[in-house]
Design a protein around this motif. Structure first.
Motif, PDB file in Angstrom:
ATOM      1  N   LEU A  81       0.808  -1.227   0.000  1.00  0.00           N
ATOM      2  CA  LEU A  81       0.000   0.000   0.000  1.00  0.00           C
ATOM      3  C   LEU A  81       0.839   1.273   0.000  1.00  0.00           C
ATOM      4  N   ARG A  82       2.090   1.198  -0.353  1.00  0.00           N
ATOM      5  CA  ARG A  82       2.987   2.355  -0.399  1.00  0.00           C
ATOM      6  C   ARG A  82       3.076   3.067   0.953  1.00  0.00           C
ATOM      7  N   PRO A  83       3.333   2.359   2.027  1.00  0.00           N
ATOM      8  CA  PRO A  83       3.399   3.045   3.322  1.00  0.00           C
ATOM      9  C   PRO A  83       4.603   3.979   3.369  1.00  0.00           C
ATOM     10  N   GLY A  84       4.371   5.187   3.854  1.00  0.00           N
ATOM     11  CA  GLY A  84       5.477   6.116   4.031  1.00  0.00           C
ATOM     12  C   GLY A  84       6.183   5.883   5.354  1.00  0.00           C
ATOM     13  N   TRP A  85       5.402   5.631   6.381  1.00  0.00           N
ATOM     14  CA  TRP A  85       5.913   5.394   7.729  1.00  0.00           C
ATOM     15  C   TRP A  85       5.129   4.253   8.368  1.00  0.00           C
ATOM     16  N   ILE A  86       5.829   3.463   9.192  1.00  0.00           N
ATOM     17  CA  ILE A  86       5.165   2.450  10.010  1.00  0.00           C
ATOM     18  C   ILE A  86       5.758   2.522  11.416  1.00  0.00           C
ATOM     19  N   PHE A  87       4.873   2.672  12.404  1.00  0.00           N
ATOM     20  CA  PHE A  87       5.285   2.718  13.808  1.00  0.00           C
ATOM     21  C   PHE A  87       4.744   1.490  14.538  1.00  0.00           C
ATOM     22  N   PHE A  88       5.639   0.802  15.248  1.00  0.00           N
ATOM     23  CA  PHE A  88       5.253  -0.242  16.191  1.00  0.00           C
ATOM     24  C   PHE A  88       5.394   0.328  17.595  1.00  0.00           C
ATOM     25  N   HIS A  89       4.561  -0.173  18.522  1.00  0.00           N
ATOM     26  CA  HIS A  89       4.702   0.255  19.908  1.00  0.00           C
ATOM     27  C   HIS A  89       5.843  -0.499  20.573  1.00  0.00           C
ATOM     28  N   ALA A  90       6.773   0.257  21.145  1.00  0.00           N
ATOM     29  CA  ALA A  90       7.941  -0.344  21.785  1.00  0.00           C
ATOM     30  C   ALA A  90       7.529  -1.322  22.881  1.00  0.00           C
ATOM     31  N   GLU A  91       6.441  -1.008  23.581  1.00  0.00           N
ATOM     32  CA  GLU A  91       6.013  -1.842  24.702  1.00  0.00           C
ATOM     33  C   GLU A  91       5.570  -3.237  24.258  1.00  0.00           C
ATOM     34  N   ALA A  92       5.279  -3.402  22.975  1.00  0.00           N
ATOM     35  CA  ALA A  92       4.782  -4.688  22.478  1.00  0.00           C
ATOM     36  C   ALA A  92       5.886  -5.561  21.885  1.00  0.00           C
ATOM     37  N   LEU A  93       7.120  -5.056  21.847  1.00  0.00           N
ATOM     38  CA  LEU A  93       8.180  -5.734  21.094  1.00  0.00           C
ATOM     39  C   LEU A  93       9.202  -6.399  22.012  1.00  0.00           C
ATOM     40  N   ALA A  94       9.494  -7.660  21.725  1.00  0.00           N
ATOM     41  CA  ALA A  94      10.557  -8.364  22.451  1.00  0.00           C
ATOM     42  C   ALA A  94      11.921  -8.101  21.819  1.00  0.00           C
ATOM     43  N   ASN A  95      11.951  -7.930  20.496  1.00  0.00           N
ATOM     44  CA  ASN A  95      13.201  -7.713  19.770  1.00  0.00           C
ATOM     45  C   ASN A  95      13.025  -6.543  18.796  1.00  0.00           C
ATOM     46  N   PRO A  96      12.996  -5.315  19.314  1.00  0.00           N
ATOM     47  CA  PRO A  96      12.660  -4.172  18.462  1.00  0.00           C
ATOM     48  C   PRO A  96      13.596  -3.947  17.289  1.00  0.00           C
ATOM     49  N   ALA A  97      14.872  -4.264  17.414  1.00  0.00           N
ATOM     50  CA  ALA A  97      15.788  -4.072  16.283  1.00  0.00           C
ATOM     51  C   ALA A  97      15.363  -4.934  15.102  1.00  0.00           C
ATOM     52  N   THR A 118       6.496   5.308  29.207  1.00  0.00           N
ATOM     53  CA  THR A 118       7.689   4.622  28.713  1.00  0.00           C
ATOM     54  C   THR A 118       8.858   5.585  28.552  1.00  0.00           C
ATOM     55  N   PRO A 119       9.984   5.338  29.232  1.00  0.00           N
ATOM     56  CA  PRO A 119      11.132   6.252  29.142  1.00  0.00           C
ATOM     57  C   PRO A 119      11.771   6.240  27.757  1.00  0.00           C
ATOM     58  N   VAL A 120      12.103   7.410  27.269  1.00  0.00           N
ATOM     59  CA  VAL A 120      12.766   7.535  25.972  1.00  0.00           C
ATOM     60  C   VAL A 120      14.164   6.936  26.016  1.00  0.00           C
ATOM     61  N   ALA A 121      14.866   7.139  27.115  1.00  0.00           N
ATOM     62  CA  ALA A 121      16.273   6.740  27.207  1.00  0.00           C
ATOM     63  C   ALA A 121      16.481   5.243  27.021  1.00  0.00           C
ATOM     64  N   ASN A 122      15.454   4.440  27.284  1.00  0.00           N
ATOM     65  CA  ASN A 122      15.599   2.984  27.150  1.00  0.00           C
ATOM     66  C   ASN A 122      15.912   2.550  25.721  1.00  0.00           C
TER      67      ASN A 122
END
Length: 211
Positions: A81-97, A118-122
């Motif tokens: 669908l030609r996504p320009g941006w996709i955001f996942f919630h950090a709190e839902a991810l075990a392996n965000p990288a 959720t702290p940014v510094a994490n």
């Protein structure tokens, strides 16, 4: 100047087609699509049938905010669908990288969304993997999605810790708080009721440009 991203979750569903026609001629960053299925927050927004219809009815790029406990499977459906941006919630991810890498494989810019607590510094260790950081400036679907003033400081922290990352603000954003968010480093604003509660969408958007 801040880039504006109207959020379709705030559109009257009976007026969605008409609203898309009106938005097509307006200068915005993307059409913002929140996907919620009750697995992460207690709400349901759009299924893929509606999302596909939106994608084929607009000339604007789409930005996706996946408020889901398991967002990765949705990439297969979103990628065409030609996504320009996709955001996942950090709190839902075990392996965000790994999840950010999966987003990049779709051709979209990859971002993390952070709830107010959720702290940014994490997530500083992911700086080189991130295109965008979306700061929730209200509790997701909580307390009428009222803007939380303390989140201005969080935006400042984000822009300091992530100087090469696009900082987004999402939640209760209106023309009264936009200047403080801009000053704190938010280059992108997700807009809901501040735009779609007005009969004149163009004029509502212009209120942000006139800050």
């Amino acid at each position: 100047m801040q880039t504006l991203h109207p959020s379709l979750a705030s559109v009257d569903p009976l007026l969605l087609g008409e609203t898309l026609i009106r938005l097509n001629v307006l200068p915005i960053g993307t059409l913002h699509i929140d996907i919620e299925d009750t697995s992460f927050i207690s709400n349901i927004t759009f299924g893929m049938k509606t999302i596909n219809a939106v994608a084929h009815s607009t000339q604007h790029l789409l930005s996706f905010h996946l408020m889901l406990a398991n967002p990765r499977p949705w990439l297969e459906w979103i990628a065409p669908l030609r996504p320009g941006w996709i955001f996942f919630h950090a709190e839902a991810l075990a392996n965000p990288a790994e999840d950010l890498a999966a987003i990049h494989r779709t051709g979209a810019k990859a971002g993390l969304a952070l709830n107010p607590a959720t702290p940014v510094a994490n997530y500083v260790y992911l700086r080189e993997h991130l295109d965008g950081l979306l700061i929730m400036t209200s509790e997701p679907d909580g307390e009428g999605q009222r803007f939380i003033p303390a989140m201005v400081d969080k935006v400042t922290d984000a822009s300091t810790l992530f100087p090469k990352t696009a900082i987004w603000a999402d939640g209760g954003v209106d023309p009264a708080v936009a200047p403080a968010l801009r000053k704190s480093g938010a280059q992108h604003l997700v807009l809901g009721r501040a735009v779609f509660s007005h009969s004149d969408i163009s004029r509502a958007l212009q209120a942000f440009a006139g800050e």
